[in-house]
Design a protein around this motif. Structure first.
Motif, PDB file in Angstrom:
ATOM      1  N   PRO A 179       0.794  -1.231   0.000  1.00  0.00           N
ATOM      2  CA  PRO A 179       0.000   0.000   0.000  1.00  0.00           C
ATOM      3  C   PRO A 179       0.826   1.279   0.000  1.00  0.00           C
ATOM      4  O   PRO A 179       0.313   2.333  -0.381  1.00  0.00           O
ATOM      5  CB  PRO A 179      -0.842  -0.122   1.281  1.00  0.00           C
ATOM      6  N   THR A 180       2.088   1.210   0.409  1.00  0.00           N
ATOM      7  CA  THR A 180       2.938   2.402   0.325  1.00  0.00           C
ATOM      8  C   THR A 180       3.034   2.877  -1.115  1.00  0.00           C
ATOM      9  O   THR A 180       2.965   4.082  -1.397  1.00  0.00           O
ATOM     10  CB  THR A 180       4.347   2.090   0.863  1.00  0.00           C
ATOM     11  N   LEU A 181       3.176   1.929  -2.045  1.00  0.00           N
ATOM     12  CA  LEU A 181       3.278   2.256  -3.468  1.00  0.00           C
ATOM     13  C   LEU A 181       1.917   2.331  -4.142  1.00  0.00           C
ATOM     14  O   LEU A 181       1.641   3.267  -4.901  1.00  0.00           O
ATOM     15  CB  LEU A 181       4.137   1.203  -4.171  1.00  0.00           C
ATOM     16  N   ASN A 182       1.058   1.374  -3.872  1.00  0.00           N
ATOM     17  CA  ASN A 182      -0.131   1.205  -4.699  1.00  0.00           C
ATOM     18  C   ASN A 182      -1.398   1.855  -4.162  1.00  0.00           C
ATOM     19  O   ASN A 182      -2.378   1.962  -4.896  1.00  0.00           O
ATOM     20  CB  ASN A 182      -0.374  -0.290  -4.924  1.00  0.00           C
ATOM     21  N   HIS A 183      -1.372   2.300  -2.927  1.00  0.00           N
ATOM     22  CA  HIS A 183      -2.542   2.973  -2.357  1.00  0.00           C
ATOM     23  C   HIS A 183      -2.205   4.400  -1.913  1.00  0.00           C
ATOM     24  O   HIS A 183      -2.886   5.352  -2.317  1.00  0.00           O
ATOM     25  CB  HIS A 183      -3.111   2.163  -1.187  1.00  0.00           C
ATOM     26  N   ALA A 184      -1.153   4.544  -1.126  1.00  0.00           N
ATOM     27  CA  ALA A 184      -0.778   5.882  -0.658  1.00  0.00           C
ATOM     28  C   ALA A 184      -0.229   6.756  -1.771  1.00  0.00           C
ATOM     29  O   ALA A 184      -0.039   7.962  -1.580  1.00  0.00           O
ATOM     30  CB  ALA A 184       0.244   5.778   0.475  1.00  0.00           C
ATOM     31  N   VAL A 185       0.010   6.172  -2.935  1.00  0.00           N
ATOM     32  CA  VAL A 185       0.465   6.950  -4.089  1.00  0.00           C
ATOM     33  C   VAL A 185      -0.412   8.183  -4.304  1.00  0.00           C
ATOM     34  O   VAL A 185       0.081   9.249  -4.683  1.00  0.00           O
ATOM     35  CB  VAL A 185       0.485   6.050  -5.353  1.00  0.00           C
ATOM     36  N   HIS A 186      -1.713   8.068  -4.026  1.00  0.00           N
ATOM     37  CA  HIS A 186      -2.625   9.195  -4.230  1.00  0.00           C
ATOM     38  C   HIS A 186      -2.353  10.323  -3.241  1.00  0.00           C
ATOM     39  O   HIS A 186      -2.229  11.489  -3.620  1.00  0.00           O
ATOM     40  CB  HIS A 186      -4.079   8.723  -4.094  1.00  0.00           C
ATOM     41  N   GLN A 187      -2.273   9.966  -1.954  1.00  0.00           N
ATOM     42  CA  GLN A 187      -2.033  10.988  -0.936  1.00  0.00           C
ATOM     43  C   GLN A 187      -0.645  11.606  -1.098  1.00  0.00           C
ATOM     44  O   GLN A 187      -0.450  12.801  -0.863  1.00  0.00           O
ATOM     45  CB  GLN A 187      -2.191  10.389   0.462  1.00  0.00           C
ATOM     46  N   ILE A 188       0.327  10.790  -1.504  1.00  0.00           N
ATOM     47  CA  ILE A 188       1.689  11.306  -1.697  1.00  0.00           C
ATOM     48  C   ILE A 188       1.714  12.285  -2.864  1.00  0.00           C
ATOM     49  O   ILE A 188       2.361  13.341  -2.793  1.00  0.00           O
ATOM     50  CB  ILE A 188       2.669  10.139  -1.888  1.00  0.00           C
ATOM     51  N   ASP A 189       1.018  11.970  -3.941  1.00  0.00           N
ATOM     52  CA  ASP A 189       0.932  12.908  -5.066  1.00  0.00           C
ATOM     53  C   ASP A 189       0.289  14.221  -4.629  1.00  0.00           C
ATOM     54  O   ASP A 189       0.753  15.303  -4.999  1.00  0.00           O
ATOM     55  CB  ASP A 189       0.128  12.304  -6.213  1.00  0.00           C
ATOM     56  N   ILE A 190      -0.768  14.130  -3.826  1.00  0.00           N
ATOM     57  CA  ILE A 190      -1.443  15.351  -3.363  1.00  0.00           C
ATOM     58  C   ILE A 190      -0.501  16.180  -2.490  1.00  0.00           C
ATOM     59  O   ILE A 190      -0.437  17.412  -2.623  1.00  0.00           O
ATOM     60  CB  ILE A 190      -2.739  14.999  -2.610  1.00  0.00           C
ATOM     61  N   LEU A 191       0.239  15.530  -1.584  1.00  0.00           N
ATOM     62  CA  LEU A 191       1.209  16.247  -0.763  1.00  0.00           C
ATOM     63  C   LEU A 191       2.245  16.962  -1.628  1.00  0.00           C
ATOM     64  O   LEU A 191       2.564  18.134  -1.405  1.00  0.00           O
ATOM     65  CB  LEU A 191       1.919  15.292   0.192  1.00  0.00           C
ATOM     66  N   ASN A 192       2.786  16.236  -2.617  1.00  0.00           N
ATOM     67  CA  ASN A 192       3.776  16.843  -3.511  1.00  0.00           C
ATOM     68  C   ASN A 192       3.190  18.042  -4.254  1.00  0.00           C
ATOM     69  O   ASN A 192       3.855  19.068  -4.448  1.00  0.00           O
ATOM     70  CB  ASN A 192       4.283  15.812  -4.517  1.00  0.00           C
ATOM     71  N   TRP A 193       1.953  17.902  -4.687  1.00  0.00           N
ATOM     72  CA  TRP A 193       1.263  18.960  -5.446  1.00  0.00           C
ATOM     73  C   TRP A 193       1.029  20.187  -4.574  1.00  0.00           C
ATOM     74  O   TRP A 193       1.323  21.318  -4.961  1.00  0.00           O
ATOM     75  CB  TRP A 193      -0.048  18.390  -5.973  1.00  0.00           C
ATOM     76  N   ILE A 194       0.495  19.963  -3.391  1.00  0.00           N
ATOM     77  CA  ILE A 194       0.173  21.081  -2.500  1.00  0.00           C
ATOM     78  C   ILE A 194       1.441  21.736  -1.965  1.00  0.00           C
ATOM     79  O   ILE A 194       1.558  22.967  -1.936  1.00  0.00           O
ATOM     80  CB  ILE A 194      -0.735  20.602  -1.347  1.00  0.00           C
ATOM     81  N   LYS A 195       2.409  20.927  -1.558  1.00  0.00           N
ATOM     82  CA  LYS A 195       3.651  21.468  -0.978  1.00  0.00           C
ATOM     83  C   LYS A 195       4.545  22.075  -2.049  1.00  0.00           C
ATOM     84  O   LYS A 195       5.289  23.029  -1.787  1.00  0.00           O
ATOM     85  CB  LYS A 195       4.404  20.358  -0.234  1.00  0.00           C
ATOM     86  N   GLY A 196       4.505  21.518  -3.255  1.00  0.00           N
ATOM     87  CA  GLY A 196       5.300  22.059  -4.350  1.00  0.00           C
ATOM     88  C   GLY A 196       6.757  21.665  -4.327  1.00  0.00           C
ATOM     89  O   GLY A 196       7.567  22.204  -5.077  1.00  0.00           O
ATOM     90  N   GLU A 197       7.119  20.702  -3.475  1.00  0.00           N
ATOM     91  CA  GLU A 197       8.511  20.254  -3.388  1.00  0.00           C
ATOM     92  C   GLU A 197       8.566  18.895  -2.710  1.00  0.00           C
ATOM     93  O   GLU A 197       7.623  18.485  -2.017  1.00  0.00           O
ATOM     94  CB  GLU A 197       9.347  21.252  -2.574  1.00  0.00           C
ATOM     95  N   LEU A 198       9.667  18.192  -2.933  1.00  0.00           N
ATOM     96  CA  LEU A 198       9.911  16.939  -2.241  1.00  0.00           C
ATOM     97  C   LEU A 198      10.637  17.215  -0.925  1.00  0.00           C
ATOM     98  O   LEU A 198      11.345  18.210  -0.801  1.00  0.00           O
ATOM     99  CB  LEU A 198      10.771  16.017  -3.106  1.00  0.00           C
ATOM    100  N   PRO A 199      10.488  16.326   0.057  1.00  0.00           N
ATOM    101  CA  PRO A 199      11.216  16.522   1.314  1.00  0.00           C
ATOM    102  C   PRO A 199      12.707  16.239   1.155  1.00  0.00           C
ATOM    103  O   PRO A 199      13.144  15.658   0.158  1.00  0.00           O
ATOM    104  CB  PRO A 199      10.561  15.499   2.251  1.00  0.00           C
ATOM    105  N   GLU A 200      13.471  16.638   2.152  1.00  0.00           N
ATOM    106  CA  GLU A 200      14.910  16.347   2.189  1.00  0.00           C
ATOM    107  C   GLU A 200      15.204  15.046   2.929  1.00  0.00           C
ATOM    108  O   GLU A 200      16.142  14.337   2.592  1.00  0.00           O
ATOM    109  CB  GLU A 200      15.662  17.485   2.873  1.00  0.00           C
TER     110      GLU A 200
END
Length: 392
Positions: A179-200
């Protein structure tokens, strides 16, 4: 008229076929392809696609005389890159289901094929096209709630033990992860979109607590730290009864979330919150949220509309191949952190041992061994795609 082929006629293909059929004046489904051609024939009959040709191999389909402008790829993750690259090399645009590919090397090869062939590559992330998420992003961009201080993403699903009986699920080689790859992919994409950057920095804990017919994790907890000092956490699960998907943003002035909710606190002189909070700001934020123009089409329907519009106008779709890669990169870092039981730094470069899908597999623990499987499930069952809140 945009001519469409759909490759892979499993459960998720129904979302694509339904969305495409909403726009009969703009697109036409001309081909259905599956290694089990009876599944393609069944979809052809179910959706009344009398003129669509059925293929059992995507190379045969691409080599035929059939005019194809856009291929929808709805196959298992391990096949995404090969099919996408072959399609783009044939001059065909691609919309690929999530995750874009199991490995970053494959993502880069897909992006290179897009550039080399002058076509469009887009990756499914349909939750951006849910009105609560769409409006949350607009509200963040307005600055009314202030800077994001911390984000919390829940990707909570329930999948029974038999879910992993399907031949390709629950294997690092074919599914690429749990689920890290195949389910949370949606929430991770939204975080990346809203935050506008990847974490360090990325830290993760992985476990398999309920599926002994699966090599991969069925539960993970991850934490991120960004360059500006802010933080985020993600829970990915297929063991949560009741399910529930959400994005909660703790901002300087208020907590805002999808599904939509808001709380705005204000401090007393002693640092404790004032009873009742900041009612004036809450009212302002609610009014701003309600005034945001709603999407006409949501989820897969909305993303398909966006991709068709991009092809018609010669513009870029909202969700690009680069977006798909960024999501895979963060998930790769989550796996690396979980496998090695330490905090890892981003980015994941081509020199990293986790850059390829094979490299990730070499490091991946097998929580259990998958010793038996079935070829296909019945496709009459309901397939839930989550709930980030009702459209409003």
């Amino acid at each position: 008229m945009i001519h469409i082929a759909v490759v892979g006629l499993g459960n998720i293909s129904g979302k694509h076929l339904h969305g495409l059929l909403l726009f009969p004046e703009r697109c036409k489904i001309v081909a259905l392809c599956d290694i089990y051609p009876e599944k393609a024939e069944s979809a052809k009959e179910k959706y009344g696609l009398k003129e669509a040709r059925v293929f059992d191999d995507h190379i045969k389909m691409l080599s035929s005389e059939l005019k194809i402008d856009l291929v929808h790829i709805c196959t298992p993750p391990s096949t995404h890159a090969e099919i996408a690259i072959n399609a783009m090399n044939a001059g065909v645009n691609v919309l690929v289901e999530k995750p874009m590919a199991p490995g970053l090397k494959e993502c880069d090869e897909m992006l290179e094929a897009e550039k080399r062939n002058g076509v469009v590559l887009s990756c499914i992330s349909q939750n951006r096209f849910r009105n609560p998420v769409w409006r949350l992003k607009k509200l963040v961009d307005s600055g009314l709630a202030g800077k994001i201080l911390a984000a919390h993403a829940d990707s909570l699903w329930y999948r029974g033990h038999c879910y992993y009986d399907l031949w390709w699920r629950g294997t690092w080689e074919k599914e690429g992860g749990g689920p890290t790859l195949n389910h949370a992919v949606h929430q991770i994409d939204i975080l990346n979109w809203i935050k506008g950057e990847l974490p360090e920095e990325v830290t993760s804990l992985l476990a398999n607590v309920a599926h002994d017919n699966s090599e991969v994790e069925d539960l993970s907890f991850s934490a991120f730290k960004y360059a500006d000092g802010t933080a985020a956490e993600v829970t990915a699960s297929v063991v949560h009864h009741g399910e529930g998907q959400s994005i909660v943003l703790q901002c300087e002035k208020a907590r805002i979330a999808a599904p939509w909710s808001i709380v705005a606190d204000v401090t007393q002189d002693n640092g404790f919150p004032v009873p009742g909070g900041n009612a004036v700001l809450e009212k302002e934020l609610n009014e701003y949220y309600d005034k945001i123009e709603p999407l006409v089409y949501e989820e897969h329907d909305g993303e398909i509309d966006d991709v068709l519009t991009a092809l018609e106008k010669g513009t870029r779709p909202l969700i690009s191949g680069e977006d798909g890669k960024r999501t895979v990169e963060l998930i790769t870092a989550m796996y690396k952190a979980g496998f090695e039981k330490r905090t890892v730094m981003m980015p994941i470069t081509p020199e990293d041992g986790y850059y390829t899908a094979n490299g990730l597999m070499r490091h991946a623990p097998h929580f259990y061994e998958k010793n038996a499987s079935i070829e296909n499930f019945s496709y009459t069952n309901i397939i839930p795609t989550g709930d980030m809140g009702r459209s409003k």
